[in-house]
Write a protein that holds these residues in place. Structure first.
Motif: not given
Length: 334
Positions: A43-49, A81-85, A91-94, A116-118
């Protein structure tokens, strides 16, 4: 086979079985922690990219689809794709609350974190996360506690600082008020809201689903018995349900009332509590707590009946259907 040899064999088996069981639990825990940490890193890598590239809409449409296809081809299932999202959202939440030592933080399953993310309120989310860890809640129990609005019910009985402490420490049991809820949610009994039933029916339902009732009662409870009889001045009395709270080291007596609470009900519980304090509890144990669990109550009646410094007698409503969380949230805001 002689009994002595059989006993030795049984002991040998028990020791080895214990080692294997603990080893398997450790492996499952380690695999789970590693998987969650991995998803956080993905998640971190996706967000930073994403931040360094195209707009989020274009990124989500093009890059994640391509990434999903390649990862699925090389590493198998689990990278839709859903799992990657979801990993990105994880990452964004935590990211703001997780330090560098990730292994010390991620102790729940991925399924727990997906739930918990929801939860939008960060303080509420943190509370449920702490309680999952402290009470070892399964995902099913987490859902049930959330649906029963546990956080809102506890928050209603606390001031602003107390609500903040819920998100920092979870439920802390230090005084009698800490183990009392209002209302108690008993939807697991399967009793429709307006169904006609007797107090004995309610008691039997609670006993039949004792494990769930203990979870709803909260931390530290152990069941002692039902319809516990005691005799005083040649009169016989029965307490509907008797529990012991290990954290407060005291008896907890529960009387069930399906109708409207009266001052006589509170007076009767006061007598039960006095008897236990004087004739049942041991010297090192703390004062007995009494809870009258009723369908309807008048707060003004409770207040005028009980002394101002009361710390032993409580009256709480019970509900047989799940509460509306939005209504409870409005009460907290007010």
């Amino acid at each position: 086979m002689p009994d002595s040899i059989k006993n030795k064999n049984d002991e040998l088996y028990s020791q080895i079985a214990s080692v294997l069981s603990k080893s398997r639990q450790f492996v499952v825990s380690t695999v789970n922690t590693t998987m969650v940490r991995t998803y956080f890193e993905i998640g971190r890598i996706i967000v930073e990219n994403e931040q360094n590239g195209k707009s989020r809409a274009e990124y989500g449409k093009e890059t994640l689809k391509n990434l999903s296809e390649r990862l699925t081809k090389d590493f198998g299932k689990g990278f839709s794709q859903r799992n990657l999202e979801q990993m990105r959202q994880f990452f964004l939440v935590y990211s703001n609350q997780i330090p560098q030592t990730l292994s010390a933080e991620f102790t729940l399953s991925w399924s727990h974190y997906l739930f918990l993310m929801r939860i939008e309120n960060p303080e509420e989310r943190k509370f449920y996360e702490i309680e999952c860890k402290n009470s070892n809640w399964s995902l099913r129990e987490l859902r049930r506690q959330f649906d029963s609005a546990l956080y809102e019910r506890l928050a209603l009985s606390k001031n602003k600082e107390g609500v903040k402490q819920l998100s920092k420490k979870g439920i802390v049991v230090a005084k009698p008020e800490d183990i009392v809820k209002d209302p108690y949610i008993l939807e697991f009994l399967g009793l429709p809201e307006k169904a006609e039933y007797s107090e004995s029916d309610l008691e039997q339902k609670l006993i039949d689903r004792l494990e769930k009732f203990l979870l709803e009662l909260g931390k530290g409870y152990a069941f002692v018995g039902r319809q516990i009889r005691f005799t005083f001045d040649e009169e016989h009395y029965r307490v509907d349900l008797v529990f012991y709270n290990r954290l407060l080291q005291c008896f907890v007596l529960i009387d069930l009332k399906i109708g409207k609470l009266t001052h006589q009900d509170l007076g009767q519980m006061q007598m039960y509590v006095n008897y236990y304090d004087r004739f049942v509890k041991l010297e090192h144990e703390n004062k007995t707590i009494g809870i009258v669990l009723c369908k309807n109550k008048n707060d003004a009646l409770v207040e005028i009946t009980l002394p101002k410094d009361n710390t032993q007698i409580f009256a709480s409503k019970y509900e047989t259907v799940l509460p509306k969380k939005e209504e409870l949230k409005k009460l907290i805001e007010e």
